[in-house]
Design an enzyme around this catalytic site. Structure first.
Site, short mmCIF file in Angstrom:
data_model
loop_
_atom_site.label_atom_id
_atom_site.label_comp_id
_atom_site.label_asym_id
_atom_site.label_seq_id
_atom_site.Cartn_x
_atom_site.Cartn_y
_atom_site.Cartn_z
N GLY A 214 23.57 60.47 0.74
CA GLY A 214 22.73 60.98 1.79
C GLY A 214 23.19 62.07 2.48
CB ILE A 215 22.07 64.44 4.95
CG1 ILE A 215 22.89 65.58 5.96
CG2 ILE A 215 21.16 63.67 5.75
CD1 ILE A 215 22.91 66.79 5.24
N GLY A 216 24.94 63.66 6.12
CA GLY A 216 25.73 62.97 7.44
C GLY A 216 26.99 62.85 7.35
CD GLU A 237 16.33 61.24 -0.62
OE1 GLU A 237 16.16 60.00 -1.16
OE2 GLU A 237 16.17 61.25 0.48
N GLY A 335 14.30 58.11 0.77
CA GLY A 335 14.54 57.68 -0.65
C GLY A 335 15.48 56.41 -0.47
N1 COA Z 1 20.68 50.32 18.35
C1 COA Z 1 20.45 51.21 19.27
N2 COA Z 1 20.62 52.54 18.75
C2 COA Z 1 21.03 52.85 17.67
C3 COA Z 1 21.36 51.76 16.59
C4 COA Z 1 21.44 50.42 16.97
N3 COA Z 1 21.74 49.42 16.41
N4 COA Z 1 21.92 52.53 15.65
C5 COA Z 1 21.83 53.85 15.86
N5 COA Z 1 21.43 54.02 16.92
C6 COA Z 1 20.75 55.27 17.71
C7 COA Z 1 22.29 56.20 17.59
O1 COA Z 1 22.84 55.94 18.99
C8 COA Z 1 21.50 57.47 17.49
O2 COA Z 1 20.92 57.84 18.96
P1 COA Z 1 20.98 59.33 19.73
O3 COA Z 1 20.28 60.31 18.46
O4 COA Z 1 20.45 59.14 20.91
O5 COA Z 1 22.55 59.59 19.50
C9 COA Z 1 20.32 57.41 16.73
O6 COA Z 1 19.94 56.06 16.86
C10 COA Z 1 20.50 57.84 15.31
O7 COA Z 1 21.67 57.00 14.71
P2 COA Z 1 23.16 57.61 14.08
O8 COA Z 1 23.95 56.67 13.84
O9 COA Z 1 23.52 59.07 14.88
O10 COA Z 1 22.13 58.24 12.75
P3 COA Z 1 22.82 58.86 11.48
O11 COA Z 1 22.44 60.42 11.73
O12 COA Z 1 24.18 58.37 10.98
O13 COA Z 1 21.67 58.33 10.47
C11 COA Z 1 20.12 56.64 9.92
C12 COA Z 1 21.33 56.99 10.16
C13 COA Z 1 20.06 55.01 9.55
C14 COA Z 1 18.89 57.00 10.84
C15 COA Z 1 19.78 57.64 8.71
O14 COA Z 1 20.75 57.12 7.72
C16 COA Z 1 18.56 57.37 8.06
O15 COA Z 1 17.36 57.85 8.39
N6 COA Z 1 18.29 56.44 6.78
C17 COA Z 1 17.04 56.08 6.24
C18 COA Z 1 16.78 57.07 5.15
C19 COA Z 1 17.70 56.93 4.18
O16 COA Z 1 18.58 56.06 3.80
N7 COA Z 1 17.23 57.96 3.07
C20 COA Z 1 18.11 58.21 1.88
C21 COA Z 1 19.33 59.17 1.95
S1 COA Z 1 18.75 60.96 2.08
#
Ligand code: COA
Length: 433
Positions: A214-216, A237, A335
């Site tokens: 994924g991204i990130g 993806e 995805g």
């Molecule tokens: N409890 C409370 N808040 C939480 C949390 C938890 N357990 N886990 C994450 N958060 C909050 C973070 O603090 C962050 O808050 P902020 O935006 O205020 O800083 C926000 O949620 C996003 O979390 P972060 O860890 O920065 O997200 P990320 O950019 O690393 O993405 C997912 C993590 C899970 C959101 C992301 O991988 C996703 O959308 N996955 C589902 C879709 C997917 O997997 N697609 C396939 C690949 S493209």
């Protein structure tokens, strides 16, 4: 009529084109950095032309002025993935989220949602009268094929990609020439936690494996730890800049892939100009629609596929929420389940959910006894193979509830272990030791 005559007869200003979008219609917008943000901005500028226009898309990098306060009478956003730019509008009630697997979106458009309008971004026509969807083929092609009215921003900065990226000029009703750079998504800044997670994931990746990333920060950290591997492949993806480095270093060459050998198979791309220059006219990059790339049956044709995704929370049974904090939808399934199901069906497939052990600057454990009230189960406990944090790897597939709870506690942050162990001993009537 020749394709040139068709193209010229359908060439118009942005205002002329978007004025054709009817009120009370459903508009699908091209995805991610393939979004024709310019056309949406012109629509928002002329909001008085519209009443009750529903705007569908997944991730967006535009300004999304149509989501602002005061636009409610004119536009309503319906998101297929709650991205950063539209999260606020959805959380404050000016938009909606429609749960759906990424792989199913083209079929949703065809069978159920029937878009009235598709707003897409393409290259100028090639010598055969075909325009190219470049960085976003995904659901964008399906939207264009199913909409009654197709308006394309023709952007000479859009990369030209191979695979299934072409539309004939006759399939598009309005062309608006407007050049702008493709939005750049910078690589994440990697901290020690991400690097440790990357190193742990890399131990599960063998020479010759095919990767979905994924991204990130976590995918970037994983890629950083793969410099000594050989003959890796891509069926994903999307991918971003980190993959370019590994291709140039000879680590990724797709030589052991069963499906599309030698090709990096993807449905959309997102990164910096370095990535966009790399994919432009690159025969090793194969862009296909998301109903093909993300179809679990197609994914499963890649023996030794390793899928790496992330999540918000995992409970002690191994159920993951990847898209919400309690009742608040912060993202979407995207995805994730497509690839985890595909990896589960593939011969020697592996799926990994990789995440830091804590959130909110260490105040919250991401490994929890129970998912938060209201949180959705994105990936079920039957599907998860490995969970990885900076503290190690928990192998869940084939393990009992007790074994999986124990291995998840083993990779939790030390500050939260005591509470998790107390829950373990209460639940399983035995000592954790
Ligand atoms: N409890 C409370 N808040 C939480 C949390 C938890 N357990 N886990 C994450 N958060 C909050 C973070 O603090 C962050 O808050 P902020 O935006 O205020 O800083 C926000 O949620 C996003 O979390 P972060 O860890 O920065 O997200 P990320 O950019 O690393 O993405 C997912 C993590 C899970 C959101 C992301 O991988 C996703 O959308 N996955 C589902 C879709 C997917 O997997 N697609 C396939 C690949 S493209």
């Amino acid at each position: 009529m020749s394709w040139k005559e068709i193209y010229n007869s359908r060439l118009m200003s942005a205002e002329e084109a978007v004025k054709k979008v009817p009120s009370n219609s459903r508009v699908v917008v091209g995805h991610a950095v393939g979004e024709p943000a310019y056309l949406l901005s012109v629509m928002a500028e002329h909001k008085e032309w519209y009443e009750n226009v529903e705007i569908f898309h997944m991730v967006s990098f535009g300004k999304n002025e149509y989501c602002n306060e005061g636009m409610e009478k004119h536009f309503r956003h319906n998101s297929l993935f709650v991205g950063g730019n539209t999260r606020k509008a959805i959380q404050s009630g000016r938009g909606d989220y429609t749960p759906c697997f990424f792989s199913e979106i083209p079929r949703l458009f065809e069978e159920q949602l029937h878009p009235d309008v598709a707003l897409i971004m393409v290259t100028p026509p090639d010598e055969n009268g075909k325009v190219n969807l470049g960085v976003s083929v995904d659901y964008t092609k399906g939207a264009a094929k199913n909409a009654k009215l197709v308006i394309a921003q023709v952007n000479d900065q859009m990369p030209y990609t191979y695979g299934d990226s072409l539309l004939d000029v006759s399939e598009i009703d309005c062309f608006v020439e407007h050049s702008n750079p493709i939005p750049e998504v910078q690589p994440a800044v990697l901290g020690e936690i991400e690097k440790a997670i990357g190193r742990n994931c890399a131990t599960l990746i063998k020479d010759g494996d095919t990767l979905q990333l994924g991204i990130g920060g976590i995918p970037d950290a994983v890629l950083l730890s793969l410099k000594d591997k050989k003959n890796l492949g891509i069926h994903s993806e999307m991918f971003s800049d980190g993959v370019v480095e590994l291709v140039k270093a000879g680590v990724i060459n797709g030589s052991e892939k069963e499906l599309l050998p030698g090709k990096m198979a993807v449905t959309f791309l997102m990164g910096t100009k370095k990535l966009y220059d790399f994919v432009d006219h690159n025969p090793d990059v194969a862009m296909y629609t998301v109903d093909y790339i993300n179809d679990p049956v197609v994914i499963a044709q890649n023996n030794h596929i390793v899928c790496i995704n992330s999540c918000v929370q995992v409970d002690l049974m191994g159920q993951a929420c990847s898209e919400a904090v309690g009742l608040t939808q912060i993202s979407g399934v995207g995805g994730q389940v497509d690839f985890i199901r595909g990896a589960a069906m593939a011969k020697n497939g592996t799926s990994i959910l990789a995440m830091p052990s804590t959130a909110a600057k260490g105040k919250i454990s991401k490994i929890v006894p129970f998912l938060d009230e209201g949180a959705t189960v994105t990936t079920s406990r039957n599907d998860i193979d490995y969970v990885v944090t900076e503290y190690g790897i928990a192998h869940l597939k084939g393990k009992t509830l007790r074994e999986r709870a124990k291995s998840l506690i083993d990779i939790a942050h030390p500050d939260f272990k005591e509470g998790l162990i107390a829950e373990y001993e209460k639940r399983f009537h035995c000592s954790y030791k």
